[in-house]
Design a protein around this motif. Sequence first.
Motif, PDB file in Angstrom:
ATOM      1  N   SER A 162      -1.087 -12.440 -30.025  1.00  0.00           N
ATOM      2  CA  SER A 162      -0.738 -13.456 -31.019  1.00  0.00           C
ATOM      3  C   SER A 162      -0.991 -14.855 -30.490  1.00  0.00           C
ATOM      4  N   GLU A 163      -0.660 -15.085 -29.239  1.00  0.00           N
ATOM      5  CA  GLU A 163      -0.884 -16.406 -28.648  1.00  0.00           C
ATOM      6  C   GLU A 163      -2.365 -16.763 -28.643  1.00  0.00           C
ATOM      7  N   TYR A 184      -8.476  -3.671 -31.660  1.00  0.00           N
ATOM      8  CA  TYR A 184      -8.177  -3.346 -33.061  1.00  0.00           C
ATOM      9  C   TYR A 184      -7.775  -1.898 -33.257  1.00  0.00           C
ATOM     10  N   HIS A 185      -8.500  -0.968 -32.640  1.00  0.00           N
ATOM     11  CA  HIS A 185      -8.364   0.431 -33.074  1.00  0.00           C
ATOM     12  C   HIS A 185      -6.992   1.047 -32.801  1.00  0.00           C
ATOM     13  N   PRO A 186      -6.302   0.772 -31.666  1.00  0.00           N
ATOM     14  CA  PRO A 186      -4.961   1.365 -31.538  1.00  0.00           C
ATOM     15  C   PRO A 186      -3.951   0.765 -32.515  1.00  0.00           C
ATOM     16  N   LEU A 187      -4.129  -0.523 -32.846  1.00  0.00           N
ATOM     17  CA  LEU A 187      -3.231  -1.157 -33.813  1.00  0.00           C
ATOM     18  C   LEU A 187      -3.553  -0.694 -35.227  1.00  0.00           C
ATOM     19  N   VAL A 207      -1.535 -11.760 -35.698  1.00  0.00           N
ATOM     20  CA  VAL A 207      -2.151 -10.469 -35.403  1.00  0.00           C
ATOM     21  C   VAL A 207      -2.438  -9.723 -36.700  1.00  0.00           C
ATOM     22  N   ARG A 208      -1.507  -9.759 -37.650  1.00  0.00           N
ATOM     23  CA  ARG A 208      -1.726  -9.068 -38.924  1.00  0.00           C
ATOM     24  C   ARG A 208      -2.894  -9.687 -39.685  1.00  0.00           C
ATOM     25  N   ARG A 213      -8.777  -9.260 -41.204  1.00  0.00           N
ATOM     26  CA  ARG A 213     -10.167  -9.735 -41.095  1.00  0.00           C
ATOM     27  C   ARG A 213     -11.064  -8.668 -40.469  1.00  0.00           C
ATOM     28  N   MET A 214     -10.558  -7.979 -39.469  1.00  0.00           N
ATOM     29  CA  MET A 214     -11.344  -6.920 -38.837  1.00  0.00           C
ATOM     30  C   MET A 214     -11.584  -5.769 -39.812  1.00  0.00           C
TER      31      MET A 214
END
Length: 309
Positions: A162-163, A184-187, A207-208, A213-214
């Motif tokens: 996030s930072e 991206y993929h684990p989240l 992050v969300r 966007r991803m």
Amino acid sequence: MSDLILHHYPASPFSEKIRLVLGYKQLAWRSVRVPPVLPKPDLLALTGGYRRTPVLQIGADIYCDTALICDVLEHRQPVPSLYPPQHKGLARILAQWADTTLFQAAMAHALQPAGLADLFGKLPPGAAEAFVQDRRAMGAGQPQLRPADAAAALKSYLRRLSESLESQACLVDATPGLADFAAYHPLWFCRTRTPSMAGVLDAFPSVRGWLDRMAAIGHGRPDALDSRDAIAIAAAAEPLPVDGQTFQDEHGIPLGSRVTVAAESFGREATEGELVAATRMHYTLRRQSASAGTVHVHFPRIGYVLQAA
């Protein structure tokens, strides 16, 4: 018809990483569904033992591990690049952390009883148990994060992501790169496949937003392909020549030797074949398959163990 064949299954997080890279590069590809647990006879006919998902096939060349697959796709379609010009090394380091440390924390958090219910609640009885037993066998001997420890670690990692994302659109540069696809993929798995466990993301709006966007990148242009047809494509093709590649010997094992290559951890099933290339980045084994003919199976050096057979 594209010659890029991805062997994968929908819920596989590492497959989502590559599906998104294919979308980012707007590549056409052919989609072969593999079972999420053993047995996987058609896949093993190509790899010779390696059973992790996904696997990329191009004719009679079989590429294992998403780190190597990303390099292959970068070579195929250099623009847009996965590697920021000023931060290539940083991108690789962050991607390796995301594929290992972040992934392990996210999976240990997601695959708690509520997450397993999300994954398997609509499947026949026994599906969840089969999956758990399969993954235990793949990770035999590895230390396992307890759920509370995983949640604590994951929150710290999300805070760090996030930072980075509060001041820029992506993790390393202004556009998505290797580190973004790896993180991206684990989240994605936690958010979309185990939504009961996705509340951990709520405290991190940057992050969300980045996840949104991803996800919008999409998966490119896939066409379905039967696994038997993929084997037939391999049998009808010749592996790419490896002559002239620089041999980097770190093991005292000459080219032409019978060797095995296996992952250092998680899914240690070995592939045996003739060592025909060992560059600074990867190994190539030539092997004979009763159904697929002569194939070259490629592995990255990092994360894999080469031994004389």
